[in-house]
Design an enzyme around this catalytic site. Structure first.
Site, PDB file in Angstrom:
ATOM      1  N   GLN A 297     -62.673 -33.299  66.337  1.00 21.47           N
ATOM      2  CA  GLN A 297     -62.435 -34.300  65.290  1.00 21.47           C
ATOM      3  C   GLN A 297     -61.786 -35.569  65.833  1.00 21.47           C
ATOM      4  O   GLN A 297     -61.980 -36.650  65.276  1.00 21.47           O
ATOM      5  CB  GLN A 297     -61.548 -33.714  64.187  1.00 21.47           C
TER       6      GLN A 297
ATOM      7  N   SER B  94     -68.475 -25.802  69.161  1.00 22.85           N
ATOM      8  CA  SER B  94     -68.181 -24.362  69.075  1.00 22.85           C
ATOM      9  C   SER B  94     -68.460 -23.667  70.400  1.00 22.85           C
ATOM     10  O   SER B  94     -67.683 -22.809  70.838  1.00 22.85           O
ATOM     11  CB  SER B  94     -69.013 -23.717  67.956  1.00 22.85           C
TER      12      SER B  94
ATOM     13  N   CYS C 227     -68.053 -25.663  58.041  1.00 21.46           N
ATOM     14  CA  CYS C 227     -68.308 -24.369  58.683  1.00 21.46           C
ATOM     15  C   CYS C 227     -67.824 -23.201  57.841  1.00 21.46           C
ATOM     16  O   CYS C 227     -68.123 -22.054  58.136  1.00 21.46           O
ATOM     17  CB  CYS C 227     -67.648 -24.327  60.057  1.00 21.46           C
TER      18      CYS C 227
END
Length: 394
Positions: free
Chosen positions: A179, A72, A325
Site C-alpha cells: 500500500q 501476496s 481480499c
C-alpha cells in the site's frame, strides 16, 4: 451514469504511459528472456533495465530485486523463505494483528509447521505498540514482519523504529509495502529494511506482477521450483511486459509523488471534514497525520457497510468496506476490531481511497450521496429508531 472510482487501495487504473511502455513486449519484442538469440536478448535487456530502475528507486542493488506475480507471492516468498532458511537458529516470528491476509495466513501456515508467531497489538489509531514488540522478542526470534501502511485504515507504521529494533537484536525485518509504494518514498537502506514486498497494480501499473527486495546477505529458500530464472530463486518465465510496466509505474509515481500527494490529501481532508460536519454519529478510523494521503475509513453507526456500498454502487460510486481480499467474509474487519471497535460499529465502516485522477466535483457528489443514503438507511434501521427513542427519554 458516470463511474466515480474511489477504491484505489484495492487497485488502480493503469497509466497510459505505462501501457505504452508495455505494448511492444506483447507483440514486437516477444522473445523469452532466457533465450540466447536476438529477440530473447532484447527482452532480457528490458528485464535488467527494469530491475535497475526499481533498485535505484528503493536504494538497493539490482541483484537484490526479484520479480514475482503479485504482493501476496512476494510476502509468501519472503516470510516462508526466511523462516525455512533460518529455522535452525529459531522458529519464532513476530507480526502485527492488522496485517494483510497475505501475511497473516502465511504465518498461520508456518504455525502448522511448528513455528511460533507473536501477534502484536496496535493503539486506537492502528499504530504498532513498540514496547509490546520489544517485550515479544526472544532468543529464538528470527523475523519481524510488519506492514508499512495499512490497506484499510491507511495508518503508516513507525518503520524506522521497527527496523532499528530488529537490527539491534540481530533479527531480520520484512515489511509488506504494497500500500505504501507509490505514495511514500522508500529507502530500504536508511530504514534498515531487510526485505520488502510491492505490487504494481497499487501504483497505476498492471495487475499480475510484483517485486520483492531481499538484502543480499539474507538467506531465503525458494518458493517455486523449476527453472533458473530470477537468479535461481523464482522459477517461471518472466512476465516481461508486466515487469516493464511495474518499473515504469514506480518511476512515474516517484517523479510526481509530491504534487499528487498534495492534491489527493487535500481532497481527502475536505471529504472527511464535510462528512464530520454533515453526518452525525460517525467515527473516523486511523491516525489522520501518519496516514496514506488518499485513505479515509469512517464508521457510520446504526447501519451496515454492505448497504452503504450497494446504494453507492447504484449511484455509480465505487468504494469499499475494507480489504478487497476479505470482501467475501461476513465477519467485521480484523483491523477495526484490533483498534478497539465493537462489532456493531465495525460493520458500518466505509473506506474510500482517492487517487490522482479524482476531482473535487466527484467528491462533492459522493458527499451529497452519502448524506442522503446514510439518512435513508438509518430511517429503515430499528437500531436507529431505538437510539432516537432513548435520546428522547434521556
Amino acid at each position: 451514469m458516470k463511474t466515480i472510482y474511489l477504491d484505489n487501495n484495492a487497485t488502480t487504473k493503469t497509466d497510459e504511459e505505462v501501457l505504452q511502455a508495455m505494448l511492444p513486449y506483447f507483440s514486437e519484442q516477444y522473445g523469452n528472456p532466457s533465450s540466447i538469440y536476438q529477440i530473447g536478448r532484447e527482452t532480457r535487456k528490458a528485464v535488467d533495465a527494469a530491475r535497475e530502475t526499481v533498485a535505484r528507486l528503493l536504494n538497493c542493488e539490482p541483484g537484490e530485486i526479484y520479480f514475482t506475480s503479485c504482493g501476496s507471492e512476494s510476502d509468501n516468498m519472503a516470510i516462508k523463505g526466511i523462516a525455512h532458511a533460518y529455522q535452525k537458529r529459531g522458529k519464532h516470528i513476530i507480526t502485527s494483528k492488522i496485517e494483510h491476509p497475505a501475511v497473516l495466513e502465511t504465518c498461520k501456515t508456518l504455525e502448522k509447521e511448528g513455528f511460533e508467531v507473536s501477534y502484536i497489538g496496535v493503539d486506537e489509531n492502528g499504530i504498532l505498540n513498540l514496547e509490546e514488540l520489544k517485550n515479544a522478542i526472544r532468543k529464538d526470534t528470527i523475523l519481524i514482519t510488519v506492514m508499512f501502511a495499512n490497506n484499510e485504515i491507511g495508518t503508516i507504521q513507525p518503520i524506522r523504529e521497527i527496523g532499528e529494533i530488529a537490527a539491534a537484536n540481530r533479527i531480520l525485518f520484512h515489511t509488506d509495502a504494497v500500500q505504501a509504494a507509490g505514495s511514500v518514498k522508500i529507502d530500504v537502506r536508511d530504514l534498515k529494511i531487510d526485505s520488502l514486498s510491492i505490487s504494481a497494480h497499487k501504483f497505476h501499473g498492471p495487475k499480475g506482477v510484483g517485486a520483492l527486495y531481499m538484502r543480499k546477505a539474507v538467506l531465503f529458500n525458494k518458493l517455486i521450483d523449476g527453472g533458473h530464472q530470477e537468479k535461481n530463486r523464482r522459477a517461471g518465465t518472466e512476465n516481461v511486459a508486466g515487469i516493464v510496466g511495474l518499473s515504469k509505474a514506480l518511476e512515474l509515481a516517484y517523479a510526481h509523488m509530491e504534487e499528487n500527494n498534495q492534491k489527493i490529501k487535500a481532497l481527502r481532508d475536505y471529504y472527511v471534514a464535510q462528512i464530520q460536519e454533515r453526518i452525525p454519529y460517525i467515527r473516523v478510523n486511523g491516525d489522520m497525520e501518519r496516514r496514506l494521503p488518499g485513505n479515509s475509513n469512517i464508521s457510520f453507526r446504526f447501519i451496515e457497510g454492505e448497504g452503504l456500498l450497494l446504494n453507492l454502487d447504484l449511484k455509480g460510486i465505487c468504494a469499499s468496506s475494507g480489504s478487497a481480499c476479505t470482501s467475501g467474509s461476513l465477519d467485521p474487519s480484523h483491523v477495526l476490531l484490533a483498534i478497539g471497535l465493537p462489532h456493531e460499529i465495525a460493520h458500518g465502516s466505509l473506506r474510500i481511497s482517492i487517487g490522482k485522477d479524482n476531482t473535487k466535483e466527484e467528491i462533492d457528489y459522493v458527499i451529497d450521496s452519502l448524506v442522503e443514503i446514510v439518512q435513508r438507511l438509518r430511517d429503515m434501521s430499528p437500531l436507529w429508531e431505538d437510539f432516537i427513542e432513548s435520546q428522547g427519554q434521556a
